[in-house]
Write a protein that holds these residues in place. Structure first.
Motif, PDB file in Angstrom:
ATOM      1  N   UNK A 230       0.844  -1.194   0.000  1.00  0.00           N
ATOM      2  CA  UNK A 230       0.000   0.000   0.000  1.00  0.00           C
ATOM      3  C   UNK A 230       0.881   1.247   0.000  1.00  0.00           C
ATOM      4  N   UNK A 231       0.440   2.270  -0.707  1.00  0.00           N
ATOM      5  CA  UNK A 231       1.138   3.540  -0.670  1.00  0.00           C
ATOM      6  C   UNK A 231       0.516   4.419   0.413  1.00  0.00           C
ATOM      7  N   UNK A 232       1.167   5.524   0.718  1.00  0.00           N
ATOM      8  CA  UNK A 232       0.615   6.447   1.704  1.00  0.00           C
ATOM      9  C   UNK A 232      -0.781   6.903   1.282  1.00  0.00           C
ATOM     10  N   UNK A 233      -1.695   7.077   2.230  1.00  0.00           N
ATOM     11  CA  UNK A 233      -1.479   7.087   3.683  1.00  0.00           C
ATOM     12  C   UNK A 233      -1.625   5.725   4.357  1.00  0.00           C
ATOM     13  N   UNK A 234      -1.834   4.661   3.578  1.00  0.00           N
ATOM     14  CA  UNK A 234      -2.137   3.368   4.172  1.00  0.00           C
ATOM     15  C   UNK A 234      -0.970   2.387   4.127  1.00  0.00           C
ATOM     16  N   UNK A 235       0.150   2.802   3.614  1.00  0.00           N
ATOM     17  CA  UNK A 235       1.330   1.956   3.562  1.00  0.00           C
ATOM     18  C   UNK A 235       2.532   2.787   3.159  1.00  0.00           C
ATOM     19  N   UNK A 236       3.702   2.164   3.124  1.00  0.00           N
ATOM     20  CA  UNK A 236       4.937   2.918   2.872  1.00  0.00           C
ATOM     21  C   UNK A 236       5.537   2.616   1.508  1.00  0.00           C
ATOM     22  N   UNK A 237       4.805   1.891   0.667  1.00  0.00           N
ATOM     23  CA  UNK A 237       5.320   1.515  -0.637  1.00  0.00           C
ATOM     24  C   UNK A 237       5.800   2.732  -1.420  1.00  0.00           C
ATOM     25  N   UNK A 238       7.023   2.652  -1.938  1.00  0.00           N
ATOM     26  CA  UNK A 238       7.595   3.732  -2.717  1.00  0.00           C
ATOM     27  C   UNK A 238       8.316   4.785  -1.906  1.00  0.00           C
ATOM     28  N   UNK A 239       8.235   4.703  -0.586  1.00  0.00           N
ATOM     29  CA  UNK A 239       8.862   5.698   0.292  1.00  0.00           C
ATOM     30  C   UNK A 239       9.985   5.108   1.142  1.00  0.00           C
ATOM     31  N   UNK A 240      10.395   3.905   0.824  1.00  0.00           N
ATOM     32  CA  UNK A 240      11.428   3.249   1.613  1.00  0.00           C
ATOM     33  C   UNK A 240      12.746   4.029   1.648  1.00  0.00           C
ATOM     34  N   UNK A 241      13.250   4.541   0.507  1.00  0.00           N
ATOM     35  CA  UNK A 241      14.511   5.300   0.562  1.00  0.00           C
ATOM     36  C   UNK A 241      14.415   6.549   1.431  1.00  0.00           C
TER      37      UNK A 241
END
Length: 342
Positions: free
Chosen positions: A77-88
């Protein structure tokens, strides 16, 4: 002879039941003014089972590096429900020694945590609940809600404050305690960039925010925590049952939902805080929740400021859905209101 043996066998069980009754009676025989309720293990377990929300107290409240680094199954999930794509970006944030995921030991090691979520609603005004609120182990506040000048009704203790960059204040110290945990709720990637700029004293870019966040922050960065998006996801999906929309490219199914529901709906910080408390605390009280009737457009909605129900016309929140969820939680005994409400 067999009767004597049977009596001897039952004696330890009888003693255990008597002790259990005494313990329960002492826990429940308290004045109605007390802010503490008994933390009976069976009672607490029954509440969680009744909720049917897959609540797990094993999940950490705050993000830590191991949640997204060296993990076999990263968030889908991407934001706001997950961190996918924001790991770096998160890796850079957690590389700073100023950010950690710990809760103070004096709270984390409690066998029974009594918590209260203090909402910003007008309903808490003139309740004189301040002293009762401050007796809880954990007091959770929301966004930029003030404390100074309102202590009689809302108390003066703050254990955690959930906020977004738009609701952050330039100088948070006056409205919080020195040990207050400032819990960022990451809603979009710009929120993480704002946090990174705060930690590394970089220039803050205000583009991408619906309201300009503080361009400088005088708070104690060692008290910053990042809420695990797992809780917002669970609040939306399990508690409120609202369609989830990704911030990135939408799948065909989500696109169809978006056509049917053109304006996405997201949980308020308040209902999110309640769900966090349900996961972390044994006893959950709430105060300052509920909105006035939508027919009273000029009715104030907060115990501070001058915002009215009319200002929520274009809100991305479904307050009726949230009110129903709170009623369901109250009926199950999972939460207790500290003041009368409608």
């Amino acid at each position: 002879m067999s009767f004597v043996r049977l009596a001897l066998w039952f004696r330890p069980l009888l003693v255990f039941l008597v002790l259990l009754f005494i313990t329960y009676y002492k826990g429940t025989n308290k004045s109605s003014n007390s802010s503490m309720l008994p933390c009976g293990g069976l009672l607490t377990q029954h509440k969680w089972e009744s909720l049917n929300l897959n609540i797990s107290r094993q999940t950490h409240l705050f993000l830590e590096m191991k949640d997204f680094f060296w993990k076999k199954h990263p968030s889908n999930q991407t934001l706001p429900y997950g961190i996918k794509g924001n790991e770096p970006l998160l890796l850079k944030i957690f590389s700073s020694v100023q950010v950690n995921y710990k809760v103070p030991d004096n709270i984390e090691n409690l066998r029974c945590r009594t918590c209260v979520v203090v909402g910003n609603g007008f309903s808490i005004k003139n309740t004189s609940l301040g002293s009762a609120i401050d007796k809880h182990h954990v007091v959770i506040r929301l966004n930029d809600a003030p404390v100074r000048g309102y202590e009689e009704d809302v108390g003066g203790k703050t254990t955690m404050r959930l906020f977004y960059p738009e609701s952050a204040t330039y100088h948070p110290n006056p409205e919080n305690n020195p040990d207050t945990l400032m819990v960022l709720v990451p809603f979009k990637q710009e929120d993480l960039h704002w946090l990174k700029a705060i930690l590394y004293k970089e220039k803050i870019v205000s583009k991408g925010f619906w309201k300009r966040p503080p361009l400088k922050w005088l708070g104690d960065t060692s008290k910053i925590r990042v809420l695990n998006p797992h809780y917002l996801y669970q609040t939306a999906d399990r508690l409120l049952h609202i369609p989830l929309h990704s911030n990135n490219r939408m799948s065909h199914v989500v696109f169809c939902l978006f056509v049917l529901f053109p304006k996405p709906v997201h949980p308020t910080t308040g209902i999110l805080a309640v769900f966090v408390a349900l996961n972390y605390c044994d006893v959950v009280h709430i105060a300052g929740f509920g909105y006035p009737s939508s027919k009273k457009q000029n009715h104030r909605i907060h115990y501070f400021g001058h915002d009215t129900i009319k200002s929520m016309k274009n809100s991305y929140h479904d307050v009726e859905r949230e009110a129903d969820a709170l009623k369901r939680l109250e009926d199950l005994g999972a939460i207790v209101f500290l003041h009368p409400h409608t």
